[in-house]
Design a protein around this motif. Structure first.
Motif, PDB file in Angstrom:
ATOM      1  N   THR A  13     -29.112 -39.919 -15.925  1.00  0.00           N
ATOM      2  CA  THR A  13     -29.336 -39.840 -14.493  1.00  0.00           C
ATOM      3  C   THR A  13     -30.528 -38.925 -14.230  1.00  0.00           C
ATOM      4  OG1 THR A  13     -28.246 -39.490 -12.359  1.00  0.00           O
ATOM      5  CG2 THR A  13     -27.812 -37.874 -14.084  1.00  0.00           C
ATOM      6  N   GLU A  14     -30.864 -38.806 -12.955  1.00  0.00           N
ATOM      7  CA  GLU A  14     -32.036 -38.016 -12.588  1.00  0.00           C
ATOM      8  C   GLU A  14     -31.639 -36.688 -11.972  1.00  0.00           C
ATOM      9  OE1 GLU A  14     -35.179 -41.670 -11.756  1.00  0.00           O
ATOM     10  OE2 GLU A  14     -34.425 -40.458 -10.075  1.00  0.00           O
ATOM     11  N   THR A  15     -32.518 -35.733 -12.115  1.00  0.00           N
ATOM     12  CA  THR A  15     -32.312 -34.418 -11.512  1.00  0.00           C
ATOM     13  C   THR A  15     -32.034 -34.554 -10.022  1.00  0.00           C
ATOM     14  OG1 THR A  15     -33.792 -33.393 -13.126  1.00  0.00           O
ATOM     15  CG2 THR A  15     -33.385 -32.178 -11.100  1.00  0.00           C
ATOM     16  N   GLY A  16     -31.045 -33.799  -9.555  1.00  0.00           N
ATOM     17  CA  GLY A  16     -30.725 -33.792  -8.131  1.00  0.00           C
ATOM     18  C   GLY A  16     -29.636 -34.770  -7.725  1.00  0.00           C
ATOM     19  N   THR A  17     -29.258 -35.666  -8.612  1.00  0.00           N
ATOM     20  CA  THR A  17     -28.212 -36.633  -8.264  1.00  0.00           C
ATOM     21  C   THR A  17     -26.836 -36.053  -8.571  1.00  0.00           C
ATOM     22  OG1 THR A  17     -28.314 -37.673 -10.433  1.00  0.00           O
ATOM     23  CG2 THR A  17     -29.729 -38.581  -8.711  1.00  0.00           C
ATOM     24  N   PRO A  18     -25.814 -36.473  -7.832  1.00  0.00           N
ATOM     25  CA  PRO A  18     -24.453 -36.037  -8.159  1.00  0.00           C
ATOM     26  C   PRO A  18     -23.889 -36.866  -9.314  1.00  0.00           C
ATOM     27  CG  PRO A  18     -24.431 -37.430  -6.217  1.00  0.00           C
ATOM     28  CD  PRO A  18     -25.870 -37.275  -6.607  1.00  0.00           C
ATOM     29  N   VAL A  19     -23.087 -36.217 -10.132  1.00  0.00           N
ATOM     30  CA  VAL A  19     -22.486 -36.881 -11.286  1.00  0.00           C
ATOM     31  C   VAL A  19     -21.023 -36.471 -11.374  1.00  0.00           C
ATOM     32  CG1 VAL A  19     -22.498 -37.122 -13.797  1.00  0.00           C
ATOM     33  CG2 VAL A  19     -24.665 -36.840 -12.570  1.00  0.00           C
ATOM     34  N   THR A  20     -20.156 -37.439 -11.604  1.00  0.00           N
ATOM     35  CA  THR A  20     -18.733 -37.145 -11.811  1.00  0.00           C
ATOM     36  C   THR A  20     -18.277 -37.729 -13.132  1.00  0.00           C
ATOM     37  OG1 THR A  20     -18.213 -37.008  -9.459  1.00  0.00           O
ATOM     38  CG2 THR A  20     -16.387 -37.453 -10.955  1.00  0.00           C
ATOM     39  N   LEU A  21     -17.664 -36.877 -13.942  1.00  0.00           N
ATOM     40  CA  LEU A  21     -17.084 -37.300 -15.212  1.00  0.00           C
ATOM     41  C   LEU A  21     -15.569 -37.269 -15.067  1.00  0.00           C
ATOM     42  CD1 LEU A  21     -19.304 -35.238 -17.701  1.00  0.00           C
ATOM     43  CD2 LEU A  21     -19.808 -37.418 -16.567  1.00  0.00           C
ATOM     44  N   ARG A  22     -14.937 -38.245 -15.707  1.00  0.00           N
ATOM     45  CA  ARG A  22     -13.491 -38.362 -15.571  1.00  0.00           C
ATOM     46  C   ARG A  22     -12.807 -38.182 -16.910  1.00  0.00           C
ATOM     47  NH1 ARG A  22      -9.832 -43.458 -15.373  1.00  0.00           N
ATOM     48  NH2 ARG A  22      -7.971 -42.748 -14.266  1.00  0.00           N
ATOM     49  N   CYS A  23     -11.693 -37.487 -16.865  1.00  0.00           N
ATOM     50  CA  CYS A  23     -10.835 -37.350 -18.031  1.00  0.00           C
ATOM     51  C   CYS A  23      -9.449 -37.841 -17.638  1.00  0.00           C
ATOM     52  CB  CYS A  23     -10.762 -35.898 -18.478  1.00  0.00           C
ATOM     53  SG  CYS A  23      -9.659 -35.625 -19.888  1.00  0.00           S
ATOM     54  N   HIS A  24      -8.927 -38.769 -18.395  1.00  0.00           N
ATOM     55  CA  HIS A  24      -7.622 -39.347 -18.123  1.00  0.00           C
ATOM     56  C   HIS A  24      -6.723 -39.161 -19.338  1.00  0.00           C
ATOM     57  CE1 HIS A  24      -4.686 -42.132 -16.428  1.00  0.00           C
ATOM     58  NE2 HIS A  24      -4.615 -42.694 -17.627  1.00  0.00           N
ATOM     59  N   GLN A  25      -5.513 -38.654 -19.129  1.00  0.00           N
ATOM     60  CA  GLN A  25      -4.578 -38.456 -20.238  1.00  0.00           C
ATOM     61  C   GLN A  25      -3.276 -39.192 -19.973  1.00  0.00           C
ATOM     62  OE1 GLN A  25      -1.964 -35.272 -20.582  1.00  0.00           O
ATOM     63  NE2 GLN A  25      -2.531 -34.229 -18.675  1.00  0.00           N
ATOM     64  N   THR A  26      -2.645 -39.614 -21.057  1.00  0.00           N
ATOM     65  CA  THR A  26      -1.359 -40.294 -20.954  1.00  0.00           C
ATOM     66  C   THR A  26      -0.237 -39.475 -21.607  1.00  0.00           C
ATOM     67  OG1 THR A  26      -1.813 -41.498 -22.999  1.00  0.00           O
ATOM     68  CG2 THR A  26      -2.430 -42.570 -20.924  1.00  0.00           C
ATOM     69  N   GLU A  27      -0.522 -38.201 -21.888  1.00  0.00           N
ATOM     70  CA  GLU A  27       0.436 -37.347 -22.614  1.00  0.00           C
ATOM     71  C   GLU A  27       1.273 -36.470 -21.688  1.00  0.00           C
ATOM     72  OE1 GLU A  27       0.628 -37.690 -25.934  1.00  0.00           O
ATOM     73  OE2 GLU A  27      -0.918 -39.227 -25.701  1.00  0.00           O
ATOM     74  N   ASN A  28       0.963 -36.453 -20.407  1.00  0.00           N
ATOM     75  CA  ASN A  28       1.689 -35.639 -19.433  1.00  0.00           C
ATOM     76  C   ASN A  28       1.587 -34.136 -19.744  1.00  0.00           C
ATOM     77  OD1 ASN A  28       3.148 -35.672 -16.999  1.00  0.00           O
ATOM     78  ND2 ASN A  28       5.046 -35.231 -18.087  1.00  0.00           N
ATOM     79  N   HIS A  29       0.458 -33.734 -20.355  1.00  0.00           N
ATOM     80  CA  HIS A  29       0.256 -32.316 -20.653  1.00  0.00           C
ATOM     81  C   HIS A  29      -0.170 -31.576 -19.397  1.00  0.00           C
ATOM     82  CE1 HIS A  29       1.170 -33.036 -24.659  1.00  0.00           C
ATOM     83  NE2 HIS A  29       0.068 -32.668 -25.263  1.00  0.00           N
ATOM     84  N   ARG A  30       0.278 -30.331 -19.272  1.00  0.00           N
ATOM     85  CA  ARG A  30       0.025 -29.576 -18.039  1.00  0.00           C
ATOM     86  C   ARG A  30      -1.399 -29.027 -17.980  1.00  0.00           C
ATOM     87  NH1 ARG A  30       1.915 -24.366 -15.849  1.00  0.00           N
ATOM     88  NH2 ARG A  30       2.938 -23.883 -17.805  1.00  0.00           N
ATOM     89  N   TYR A  31      -1.924 -28.592 -19.140  1.00  0.00           N
ATOM     90  CA  TYR A  31      -3.240 -27.975 -19.141  1.00  0.00           C
ATOM     91  C   TYR A  31      -4.316 -29.003 -19.485  1.00  0.00           C
ATOM     92  CZ  TYR A  31      -1.610 -23.111 -18.903  1.00  0.00           C
ATOM     93  OH  TYR A  31      -1.082 -21.916 -18.500  1.00  0.00           O
ATOM     94  N   MET A  32      -5.424 -28.915 -18.765  1.00  0.00           N
ATOM     95  CA  MET A  32      -6.603 -29.732 -19.069  1.00  0.00           C
ATOM     96  C   MET A  32      -7.838 -28.850 -18.976  1.00  0.00           C
ATOM     97  SD  MET A  32      -5.700 -33.353 -17.186  1.00  0.00           S
ATOM     98  CE  MET A  32      -6.868 -34.330 -18.168  1.00  0.00           C
ATOM     99  N   TYR A  33      -8.829 -29.177 -19.798  1.00  0.00           N
ATOM    100  CA  TYR A  33     -10.016 -28.336 -19.936  1.00  0.00           C
ATOM    101  C   TYR A  33     -11.272 -29.203 -19.947  1.00  0.00           C
ATOM    102  CZ  TYR A  33      -6.326 -25.480 -22.161  1.00  0.00           C
ATOM    103  OH  TYR A  33      -5.164 -24.813 -22.451  1.00  0.00           O
ATOM    104  N   TRP A  34     -12.356 -28.640 -19.438  1.00  0.00           N
ATOM    105  CA  TRP A  34     -13.682 -29.232 -19.613  1.00  0.00           C
ATOM    106  C   TRP A  34     -14.563 -28.241 -20.367  1.00  0.00           C
ATOM    107  CZ3 TRP A  34     -15.270 -33.990 -19.344  1.00  0.00           C
ATOM    108  CH2 TRP A  34     -14.656 -34.893 -18.482  1.00  0.00           C
ATOM    109  N   TYR A  35     -15.193 -28.751 -21.434  1.00  0.00           N
ATOM    110  CA  TYR A  35     -16.132 -27.970 -22.238  1.00  0.00           C
ATOM    111  C   TYR A  35     -17.485 -28.678 -22.249  1.00  0.00           C
ATOM    112  CZ  TYR A  35     -12.088 -25.675 -24.507  1.00  0.00           C
ATOM    113  OH  TYR A  35     -10.942 -24.966 -24.775  1.00  0.00           O
ATOM    114  N   ARG A  36     -18.510 -27.906 -22.531  1.00  0.00           N
ATOM    115  CA  ARG A  36     -19.797 -28.504 -22.882  1.00  0.00           C
ATOM    116  C   ARG A  36     -20.179 -28.027 -24.284  1.00  0.00           C
ATOM    117  NH1 ARG A  36     -24.791 -26.714 -19.223  1.00  0.00           N
ATOM    118  NH2 ARG A  36     -25.909 -27.463 -21.071  1.00  0.00           N
ATOM    119  N   GLN A  37     -20.846 -28.905 -25.024  1.00  0.00           N
ATOM    120  CA  GLN A  37     -21.248 -28.568 -26.377  1.00  0.00           C
ATOM    121  C   GLN A  37     -22.745 -28.719 -26.510  1.00  0.00           C
ATOM    122  OE1 GLN A  37     -19.781 -31.064 -29.665  1.00  0.00           O
ATOM    123  NE2 GLN A  37     -19.711 -29.251 -30.968  1.00  0.00           N
TER     124      GLN A  37
END
Lengths: 114, 111
Positions: A13-37
């Motif tokens: 994408t280009e600088t200045g545009t909005p971006v949404t990333l999605r994480c979907h789980q089927t494990e019913n875990h309570r904690y979720m995290y976003w990392y960058r590498q």
């Protein structure tokens, strides 16, 4: 493999545009995290969630927001993407317990901001 | 912030040899975990060692923890080409279960 799906897997994408990333789980875990590498930095925590509508900041939260309206979905939004946010983004989940629990990771989203 | 730091950054060995990776951290921990990452994939949990444990085994993996030196090591015995990956240590922050990851050791096992 734990039931974690990240979408999209790749995005340019280009600088200045909005971006949404999605994480979907089927494990019913309570904690979720976003990392960058990034090369030379390992994995760095952006935001995490400890329940529906319960989120908190991580080490590198500036420029990012998150939302969790359902147990299974955790969204990461870059309101106005910058080139410094080019990275590989990983979602992880875990379920707290009396004993420490490992985190389970998705396969990542490679995001390029031009 | 506390952080696991791995040593070496890169390691190249022949199949059948043992591979040892080290991790150092800065502050007290509840537990230390090791993860593996194959190219283009997410991290996979390998083993967790608690602060009151000194050694743990899982198959060809042996992990040691020395809390007095704030260090841990991961030994992979009889390595295989399929062990080629990056290996990360991660320490908990003692305040909410968040993990702090090191920068990883890139292991290459040549057939």
């Amino acid at each position: 493999d734990a039931g974690i799906t990240q979408s999209p897997r790749h995005k340019v994408t280009e600088t200045g545009t909005p971006v949404t990333l999605r994480c979907h789980q089927t494990e019913n875990h309570r904690y979720m995290y976003w990392y960058r590498q990034d090369p030379g930095h390992g994995l760095r925590l952006i935001h995490y969630s400890y329940g529906v509508k319960d989120t908190d900041k991580g080490e590198v939260s500036d420029g990012y927001s998150v939302s969790r309206s359902k147990t299974e979905d955790f969204l990461l939004t870059l309101e106005s993407a910058t080139s410094s946010q080019t990275s590989v983004y990983f979602c992880a989940i875990s379920e707290p317990g009396i004993q420490a629990q490992p985190q389970h990771f998705g396969d990542g989203t490679r995001l390029s901001i031009l | 912030s506390q952080q696991g730091e791995e040593d070496p950054q890169a390691l190249s060995i022949q199949e059948g040899e043992n591979a040892t990776m080290n991790c150092s951290y800065k502050t007290s921990i509840n537990n230390l975990q090791w993860y593996r990452q194959n190219s283009g994939r997410g991290l996979v949990h390998l083993i967790l060692i608690r602060s009151n444990e000194r050694e743990k085994h899982s198959g060809r993996l042996r992990v040691t923890l020395d809390t007095s030196k704030k260090s841990s090591s991961l030994l992979i015995t009889a390595s295989r080409a399929a062990d080629t990956a990056s290996y990360f240590c991660a320490t908990d922050d003692k305040q909410g279960g968040k993990l702090i990851f090191g920068q990883g050791t890139e292991l290459s096992v040549k057939p």
